[in-house]
Design a protein around this motif. Sequence first.
Motif, PDB file in Angstrom:
ATOM      1  N   VAL A 224      10.872  -9.913  -7.456  1.00 40.09           N
ATOM      2  CA  VAL A 224       9.622 -10.139  -6.724  1.00 40.09           C
ATOM      3  C   VAL A 224       8.726  -8.903  -6.806  1.00 40.09           C
ATOM      4  CG1 VAL A 224       8.653 -10.543  -4.426  1.00 40.09           C
ATOM      5  CG2 VAL A 224      10.619 -11.872  -5.204  1.00 40.09           C
ATOM      6  N   ILE A 225       9.310  -7.716  -6.689  1.00 40.42           N
ATOM      7  CA  ILE A 225       8.535  -6.470  -6.784  1.00 40.42           C
ATOM      8  C   ILE A 225       7.866  -6.361  -8.157  1.00 40.42           C
ATOM      9  CG2 ILE A 225       8.739  -3.948  -6.901  1.00 40.42           C
ATOM     10  CD1 ILE A 225      10.945  -4.218  -4.742  1.00 40.42           C
ATOM     11  N   ASP A 226       8.580  -6.794  -9.192  1.00 42.47           N
ATOM     12  CA  ASP A 226       8.029  -6.727 -10.547  1.00 42.47           C
ATOM     13  C   ASP A 226       6.869  -7.709 -10.743  1.00 42.47           C
ATOM     14  OD1 ASP A 226       9.877  -4.794 -11.202  1.00 42.47           O
ATOM     15  OD2 ASP A 226      11.275  -6.189 -12.179  1.00 42.47           O
ATOM     16  N   ALA A 227       6.854  -8.778  -9.950  1.00 39.79           N
ATOM     17  CA  ALA A 227       5.878  -9.846 -10.179  1.00 39.79           C
ATOM     18  C   ALA A 227       4.691  -9.829  -9.221  1.00 39.79           C
ATOM     19  CB  ALA A 227       6.582 -11.204 -10.088  1.00 39.79           C
ATOM     20  N   PHE A 228       4.795  -9.125  -8.085  1.00 41.17           N
ATOM     21  CA  PHE A 228       3.763  -9.214  -7.052  1.00 41.17           C
ATOM     22  C   PHE A 228       3.444  -7.826  -6.476  1.00 41.17           C
ATOM     23  CE2 PHE A 228       6.012 -13.255  -7.132  1.00 41.17           C
ATOM     24  CZ  PHE A 228       4.958 -14.167  -7.203  1.00 41.17           C
ATOM     25  N   PRO A 229       2.264  -7.674  -5.814  1.00 38.40           N
ATOM     26  CA  PRO A 229       1.881  -6.375  -5.243  1.00 38.40           C
ATOM     27  C   PRO A 229       2.586  -6.099  -3.911  1.00 38.40           C
ATOM     28  CG  PRO A 229       0.164  -7.979  -4.792  1.00 38.40           C
ATOM     29  CD  PRO A 229       1.172  -8.679  -5.658  1.00 38.40           C
ATOM     30  N   VAL A 230       3.903  -5.972  -3.973  1.00 37.57           N
ATOM     31  CA  VAL A 230       4.716  -5.745  -2.777  1.00 37.57           C
ATOM     32  C   VAL A 230       5.655  -4.563  -2.997  1.00 37.57           C
ATOM     33  CG1 VAL A 230       4.619  -8.153  -1.994  1.00 37.57           C
ATOM     34  CG2 VAL A 230       6.437  -7.426  -3.564  1.00 37.57           C
ATOM     35  N   SER A 231       6.250  -4.104  -1.903  1.00 39.28           N
ATOM     36  CA  SER A 231       7.160  -2.954  -1.939  1.00 39.28           C
ATOM     37  C   SER A 231       8.496  -3.343  -1.330  1.00 39.28           C
ATOM     38  CB  SER A 231       6.561  -1.792  -1.134  1.00 39.28           C
ATOM     39  OG  SER A 231       5.284  -1.457  -1.592  1.00 39.28           O
ATOM     40  N   PRO A 232       9.577  -2.604  -1.630  1.00 43.37           N
ATOM     41  CA  PRO A 232      10.864  -2.880  -0.988  1.00 43.37           C
ATOM     42  C   PRO A 232      10.800  -2.573   0.503  1.00 43.37           C
ATOM     43  CG  PRO A 232      10.983  -0.878  -2.303  1.00 43.37           C
ATOM     44  CD  PRO A 232       9.663  -1.509  -2.610  1.00 43.37           C
ATOM     45  N   PHE A 233      11.564  -3.318   1.278  1.00 42.51           N
ATOM     46  CA  PHE A 233      11.542  -3.151   2.735  1.00 42.51           C
ATOM     47  C   PHE A 233      12.896  -3.547   3.295  1.00 42.51           C
ATOM     48  CE2 PHE A 233      10.571  -4.365   7.128  1.00 42.51           C
ATOM     49  CZ  PHE A 233       9.734  -3.327   7.530  1.00 42.51           C
ATOM     50  N   GLN A 234      13.276  -2.904   4.399  1.00 40.44           N
ATOM     51  CA  GLN A 234      14.485  -3.270   5.131  1.00 40.44           C
ATOM     52  C   GLN A 234      14.088  -3.670   6.557  1.00 40.44           C
ATOM     53  OE1 GLN A 234      17.826  -3.263   4.224  1.00 40.44           O
ATOM     54  NE2 GLN A 234      17.427  -2.652   2.114  1.00 40.44           N
ATOM     55  N   ILE A 235      14.429  -4.877   6.966  1.00 40.59           N
ATOM     56  CA  ILE A 235      14.196  -5.295   8.352  1.00 40.59           C
ATOM     57  C   ILE A 235      15.336  -4.709   9.191  1.00 40.59           C
ATOM     58  CG2 ILE A 235      13.996  -7.233   9.954  1.00 40.59           C
ATOM     59  CD1 ILE A 235      13.038  -8.941   7.592  1.00 40.59           C
ATOM     60  N   PRO A 236      15.037  -3.781  10.106  1.00 41.64           N
ATOM     61  CA  PRO A 236      16.120  -3.155  10.878  1.00 41.64           C
ATOM     62  C   PRO A 236      16.910  -4.186  11.689  1.00 41.64           C
ATOM     63  CG  PRO A 236      14.061  -1.936  11.140  1.00 41.64           C
ATOM     64  CD  PRO A 236      13.716  -3.224  10.449  1.00 41.64           C
ATOM     65  N   ALA A 237      18.203  -3.977  11.781  1.00 37.06           N
ATOM     66  CA  ALA A 237      19.068  -4.898  12.527  1.00 37.06           C
ATOM     67  C   ALA A 237      18.636  -5.010  13.983  1.00 37.06           C
ATOM     68  CB  ALA A 237      20.520  -4.441  12.437  1.00 37.06           C
ATOM     69  N   SER A 238      18.026  -3.953  14.510  1.00 35.05           N
ATOM     70  CA  SER A 238      17.610  -3.959  15.911  1.00 35.05           C
ATOM     71  C   SER A 238      16.412  -4.872  16.180  1.00 35.05           C
ATOM     72  CB  SER A 238      17.250  -2.535  16.349  1.00 35.05           C
ATOM     73  OG  SER A 238      16.201  -2.012  15.546  1.00 35.05           O
TER      74      SER A 238
END
Length: 325
Positions: A224-238
């Motif tokens: 998805v990062i290779d195909a769209f203007p987005v960045s990696p992200f982690q949704i915190p468990a909290s």
Amino acid sequence: MTTTTRILTGTLAGAMLIAGSAQADRSDWPQSFTVGTASQGGTYFVYGSGWANLIADELGVSGGGEVTGGPNQNLALVHTGDLALGLTTMGPAAEALAGESPLAPGVKLDNVCALFPMYETPFSIATLANSGIESISDIPDGATIGFGPAASTSDTYFPAILEELGVNFERRNGGWNDLGGQLQDGLIDVIAFAAGIPIPAVSQLEVQTDVNIIEFTEEEQQQVIDAFPVSPFQIPASTYQTLEEDARAVSMWNFTIAGCDLPEDFVYEITKLSMENNDRMRDIHRSAQFSVPENIEYNTVLPFHPGAVRWYEENGYEIPADLKL
């Protein structure tokens, strides 16, 4: 006249001059303003309405938030002057500036200026725990997926993202609260959210039923990062009761926007209020912890409003020349 009297008289006269000057500086300010947000049940609505109330209370100008279709519509309405302020994401902003907005194809929406960074918008997926869907690859062919309001960031990008990952689906639009109710009632199978976290509609669902928060695999994330203007992200468990560990996702940055023709002093005061009171911004929504001037670097698309530029430069932040009017 005694010395004390002279001092008091001089102080009063000075105060009157300052008050008069401040009043004169407001002569071209709008009598009221509206902030374009998105549908109820989403972070934009909570953030934007709370921000509007903060501005109104502190600057003494009547104003409030308005339910809209989200980033694309906010860009169009700010450009035309129907809204003074709004919230948007960088992907739709780039398309609007290039004349590629789905709401105004061929029209360059160039009367839109950036004010300050809000937060990253993660792209996340939720479904009921009893659906048996625990990964993107588990989504069955023909599943009905809610993508939020038509022309929103989620509706613009998430269908294409899921198509890129090989998911076949039926598309459903609506406000986040409405889609949450449809998911709970079994009328749709999945909701694909693009909204600041925690998403109010997901938090509400967790109270009422068991849900699954679906994360991207490492391979899906990179695709998805290779195909769209987005960045990696982690949704915190909290973020949610449901999560036991951080969830892998992708994200896109959000910025507040204003009509470029709004008075410089008005926008300066809005920027100053917003950037110098992060504790109060976090009281509106906890995602505002990222609404700090250090994150202006994530706008590489829209010019900053001259009023915002003035505040940043007074406080030691550099705005690139190509992002000034």
